[in-house]
Design an enzyme around this catalytic site. Structure first.
Site, PDB file in Angstrom:
ATOM      1  N   LYS A 169     -34.610   3.149   3.189  1.00 18.80           N
ATOM      2  CA  LYS A 169     -35.910   3.752   3.480  1.00 18.80           C
ATOM      3  C   LYS A 169     -36.670   3.970   2.173  1.00 18.80           C
ATOM      4  CE  LYS A 169     -34.672   6.342   7.663  1.00 18.80           C
ATOM      5  NZ  LYS A 169     -35.540   5.601   8.579  1.00 18.80           N
ATOM      6  N   ARG A 191     -28.787   3.380  17.218  1.00 21.30           N
ATOM      7  CA  ARG A 191     -28.408   2.633  18.421  1.00 21.30           C
ATOM      8  C   ARG A 191     -26.960   2.137  18.323  1.00 21.30           C
ATOM      9  NH1 ARG A 191     -33.407  -1.265  17.343  1.00 21.30           N
ATOM     10  NH2 ARG A 191     -34.063   0.732  16.494  1.00 21.30           N
TER      11      ARG A 191
HETATM   12  N1  BES Z   1     -33.747   7.920  12.087  1.00 20.77           N
HETATM   13  C1  BES Z   1     -34.685   6.885  12.162  1.00 20.77           C
HETATM   14  C2  BES Z   1     -35.848   7.187  13.106  1.00 20.77           C
HETATM   15  C3  BES Z   1     -36.751   8.321  12.723  1.00 20.77           C
HETATM   16  C4  BES Z   1     -37.970   8.079  12.132  1.00 20.77           C
HETATM   17  C5  BES Z   1     -36.413   9.623  13.031  1.00 20.77           C
HETATM   18  C6  BES Z   1     -38.806   9.137  11.816  1.00 20.77           C
HETATM   19  C7  BES Z   1     -37.242  10.676  12.720  1.00 20.77           C
HETATM   20  C8  BES Z   1     -38.437  10.442  12.119  1.00 20.77           C
HETATM   21  C9  BES Z   1     -34.024   5.608  12.671  1.00 20.77           C
HETATM   22  O1  BES Z   1     -32.678   5.461  12.390  1.00 20.77           O
HETATM   23  C10 BES Z   1     -34.744   4.463  12.033  1.00 20.77           C
HETATM   24  O2  BES Z   1     -34.687   4.354  10.849  1.00 20.77           O
HETATM   25  N2  BES Z   1     -35.395   3.653  12.853  1.00 20.77           N
HETATM   26  C11 BES Z   1     -36.115   2.536  12.401  1.00 20.77           C
HETATM   27  C12 BES Z   1     -35.761   1.388  13.293  1.00 20.77           C
HETATM   28  C13 BES Z   1     -36.196   0.058  12.775  1.00 20.77           C
HETATM   29  C14 BES Z   1     -35.412  -0.305  11.554  1.00 20.77           C
HETATM   30  C15 BES Z   1     -36.006  -0.986  13.843  1.00 20.77           C
HETATM   31  C16 BES Z   1     -37.590   2.835  12.496  1.00 20.77           C
HETATM   32  O3  BES Z   1     -38.005   3.530  13.422  1.00 20.77           O
HETATM   33  O4  BES Z   1     -38.340   2.405  11.647  1.00 20.77           O
HETATM   34 ZN    ZN Z   2     -32.297   4.549  10.495  1.00 19.22          ZN
END
Ligand code: BES
Ligand code: ZN
Ligand code: ZN
Length: 503
Positions: free
Chosen positions: A277, A351
């Site tokens: 991230k 997931r």
């Molecule tokens: N934990 C995150 C989702 C999230 C985003 C939670 C903002 C709380 C606030 C999740 O694991 C994630 O990183 N999701 C990605 C998925 C993508 C890589 C397909 C996302 O939402 O960008």
């Molecule tokens: Zn994630």
């Protein structure tokens, strides 16, 4: 916190704060005038002049003008009486709760009658007050060492009411349990991941289980390896912390049948892994276990209120880190179900852990499933920060769930999951599934991936990425963790218990 039920007699109140609701056109309502006059004959005049506001949720604070058993009066505007709902009551009382914290009140007296209407009885007011005030009072203690603020806990909530005392007391207890459980979940979400590791979360779950006499089993890395839980193990590979699968069973009937499964995403920290991230997107990822907290909170309510419905809770917990051992994009993993997964994005880790947790819940006898997760940023883009996104494969189950969410006032909105979405999840040159088909509508792919493991079992997916953490103070609490879905999950289980009994 305890409650006292008293006759409405303003001369005899002993409390720091007296709460009086003021509706628009109160003079039209029989009974109001007489009681109000016994409080102060000048109240109608103050309302007329606008010094006391009838506007919904507007609070006017007044010191007791003469020697009385209370130090302050809080007047809260209620708007039109006929427009009052349980949710509006909850919001009003949460606003009161915040003000009570501000004046460090230890005891409060609430006159229930102004909060009632044709649909809301005194016991509904008492329930909304104990729940709402409990939620509104919440504050995360944190770890500041320079804080010399005195911790003040509200000790007594008194209600001035003529209704049946036993019923009021029962309503009070339910509201109190709801607020307590939500606040416990909020604490977990607000805790940083160096403190709340998967091991710590498991220890907390064990305390809950012991308190409520739940059967509990906690699987560590070794047990996961033996079972072949390749998905959660892959996410954990970059971590020095042991992963935990927390399994709790609340057995309400002699036979382990008709079991509802509550499954929570318990990522204690989500760096994104090698699909790292950006630095600004990482802050706040201590809250990536909001789903786990919701399930634990719901189990607390279930433990207290003991509905006649079997429940299994499964929480998949680990952090998602980088190291020489961490899993990588292009890796292929084998989940507990036997299905293989091509990893396209290590940041789509929720997931993966849910896949194994859902499979485990099914193997342990769950007949229907709800998974709760801070799963995707996509749900925030789609619905904003105040709506939980949902997917389902079962209309009837979802209908029942929506009834529960309307009862608790937690907004949920369903998104579609189509055959073509599923096709894209199953598209891979090397495995049965891929974990990230694309960014377009990716809330659906996140939840839809979990649905592949639910199979034909009635299933609801709840994406709380937007609703689990509030960026500012809101109707029911301060900035930070909200404890969203704790009350709705527990309410659903209670509703299912009732329908089972009714046949
Ligand atoms: N934990 C995150 C989702 C999230 C985003 C939670 C903002 C709380 C606030 C999740 O694991 C994630 O990183 N999701 C990605 C998925 C993508 C890589 C397909 C996302 O939402 O960008
Ligand atoms: Zn994630
Ligand atoms: Zn995550």
């Amino acid at each position: 916190m305890k409650t006292l039920i008293m006759e409405p007699d303003f001369g005899k109140i002993e409390a720091d704060v007296l709460v009086i609701g003021v509706r628009e056109h109160p003079e039209n309502t029989e009974g109001w005038e007489g009681v109000v006059r016994s409080f102060s004959p000048r109240l109608p005049e103050w309302i007329k002049s606008g010094d006391i506001k009838t506007e919904f949720k507007k609070i006017v604070k007044m010191p007791a003008i003469e020697e009385r058993g209370y130090k302050r009066v809080f007047f809260i505007g209620l708007g039109l009486q006929k427009e009052l709902t349980e949710d509006r009551l909850r919001q009003s009382f949460a606003a009161i709760g915040r003000e009570l914290a501000a004046v460090k009140a230890v005891s409060v007296a609430i006159w229930t009658a102004p909060f009632t209407n044709d649909n809301l009885k005194c016991e509904d007011v008492v329930f909304a007050a104990s729940e709402g005030i409990g939620l509104g009072l919440y504050k995360f203690e944190g770890y500041r060492t320079d804080s010399n603020e005195r911790d003040v806990a509200l000790e007594t909530l008194s209600f001035l009411s003529e209704a049946d005392e036993d019923e009021l007391k029962a309503a009070f207890e339910v509201g109190k349990v709801h607020a307590f459980a939500v606040n416990e979940a909020r604490n977990l979400v607000n805790m940083p991941s160096n403190i709340l590791t998967a091991t710590k979360m498991a220890a907390y779950a064990r305390e809950v289980a012991e308190k409520y006499d739940f059967e509990i089993e906690i699987l560590g890395k070794k047990e996961m390896e033996e079972l072949g839980m390749g998905a959660i193990l892959a996410v954990n590979k970059g971590s020095v912390e042991e992963p935990k699968l927390i399994v709790m069973k609340y057995a309400a009937t002699e036979k382990w049948e008709d079991v509802v499964g509550l499954v929570g995403k318990g990522i204690t920290y989500d760096t994104g892994g090698y699909s790292l991230k950006p630095k600004d997107g990482m802050v706040g990822m201590k809250g990536d276990m909001g789903g786990a907290a919701a399930v634990l909170g719901a189990m607390t309510i279930i433990g207290e209120l003991r509905p006649a419905k079997n429940v299994i809770a499964v929480i998949a917990s680990t952090d998602n880190m980088v190291s020489g051992e961490a899993f990588k994009p292009d890796d292929v993993i084998t989940s507990l179900s036997g299905k293989t997964i091509e990893v396209l994005n290590t940041d789509a880790e929720g997931r993966l852990v849910l896949a194994d947790a859902v499979t485990y819940a099914k193997q342990a006898g769950a007949d229907c499933l709800i998974d709760v997760a801070t799963l995707t940023g996509g749900v925030i883009v789609a619905l904003g920060m105040d709506k939980t996104g949902a997917l389902t494969n079962d209309e009837g189950f979802f209908e029942e769930f929506m009834q529960a969410s309307m009862e608790t006032g937690e907004f949920v909105w369903r998104l579609p999951l189509t055959e073509s979405d599923k096709k894209r999840l199953r598209k891979s040159d090397v495995a049965d599934l891929n974990n990230s088909p694309g960014r377009d509508g990716h809330m659906i792919f996140g939840g839809g991936f979990v649905g592949e493991f639910a199979g034909d079992t009635p299933w609801i997916h709840l994406d709380i990425a937007g609703t689990s953490d509030a960026s500012a103070a809101h109707d029911l609490g301060p900035k930070g963790a909200t404890g969203v879905m704790v009350r709705t999950l527990a309410t659903l289980v209670e509703r299912m218990a009732d329908t089972d009994i009714e046949g």
